[in-house]
Design an enzyme around this catalytic site. Structure first.
Site: not given
Length: 317
Positions: A57, A85, A99, A196
């Site tokens: 992203d 992550y 987000d 997300r």
């Protein structure tokens, strides 16, 4: 005298030799799309033959794997099915994109009373093999168009839940920011998992809403931030040396990503011509290296033989 034959000859640009094949692992900056990084990398390494394995992203930073020259053929065979992550989840407000780049849904809710035990229970419910509804701004195609294209055009997007695996979901730190509760988390997950959506579902489960405010990918498959370099570093190499260096040449890339099988001269020649080898006796894809130490190709056992998956060293080289 004028015309095509007259005047001084045109100055020809010096043509650089193409770079060697291999992988370039970039620490992607925030605000850049994966396509943006590919465009920049083409200039830095001096070739149009650059592609990326998977996307990241624009708001996210971290590991993005690029293939250069012949190694672009390798990208579709890399086992990039697990990822790690570091992220920050804000409890107390949901957004329409899950987000910080989205619009708020409703008003902020006081999340300061959410205790560690409640957070731990919510995280546990989202760990393991779960069914996850992807974010409406994901790249999943709906009737031929990306979900995010439909969502940003104002269309209502409904996506089906799909199975994903969250192997690890750890809260590293928690703090209060006004009415919000911010959680720094580490997530190990399967490909296709949306962090997300984890933020959204954690907030929903706790009754206060939630969204992602920061995301950094530290690992994809066997490639980590230890392999990665920033675009600024690569630009400095290009300025000093005329070309940014690869993170891994083709041989090192295959040795990092696949189990190794060493072949003799006859076997290497057979594989270079696309012929199968004797079965390796192990599951999955294997990298085959010739007597000179260079990779010849990838094979996988099928019907009693190790059949070519990808030939990387053409016959005669």
């Amino acid at each position: 005298m004028s015309g095509r034959g007259g005047g001084a000859p045109r100055e020809r640009r010096e043509r650089r030799e193409p770079p060697p094949p291999g992988l370039l692992v970039v620490d992607k900056p925030a605000g850049w799309t994966s396509h943006d990084v590919v465009g920049r990398a083409r200039r830095l390494v001096g070739t149009r033959k650059v592609g990326h394995a998977g996307t990241l992203d624009p708001m996210a930073t971290g590991v993005l794997v690029l293939g250069v020259e012949r190694a672009t053929k390798l990208l579709g065979h890399l086992a990039l099915d697990t990822k790690t992550y570091l992220a920050t989840i804000r409890l107390g407000l949901a957004t329409d994109t899950d987000d910080a780049e989205g619009e708020p849904i409703g008003h902020p809710v006081d999340a300061t009373g959410i205790g560690d035990d409640a957070v731990a229970e919510g995280v546990a419910a989202l760990t393991g093999e779960i069914q996850q509804v992807p974010s409406s701004v994901s790249a999943i195609k709906v009737d031929g168009r990306r979900a995010y294209e439909r969502a940003r055009a104002g269309e209502e997007v409904r996506l089906d839940a799909r199975p994903v695996t969250v192997g690890r979901f750890d809260v590293l730190a928690a703090r209060t920011e006004g009415p919000f509760r911010d959680l720094d988390v580490l997530v190990d997950c399967s490909s296709g998992t949306y962090v997300r959506a984890l933020a959204r579902d954690l907030g929903a489960g706790l009754g206060v809403g939630g969204h992602l405010t920061a995301l950094r990918r530290t690992r994809v498959g066997p490639f980590t931030l230890a392999h990665a370099r920033t675009l600024e570093t690569l630009a400095g190499e290009e300025e000093q040396q005329g070309r940014a260096a690869l993170s891994l040449d083709l041989d090192a890339a295959v040795a990092t990503a696949f189990p190794r099988r060493d072949a003799d001269t006859e076997e290497a020649a057979s594989l270079a011509h696309g012929r199968p080898l004797a079965a390796a006796g192990r599951p999955g894809t294997v990298g085959v290296f010739g007597p000179d130490g260079h990779v010849v190709g990838l094979v996988a056992d099928d019907r009693g033989a190790a059949r070519p998956v990808l030939v990387l060293a053409p016959a005669g080289t």
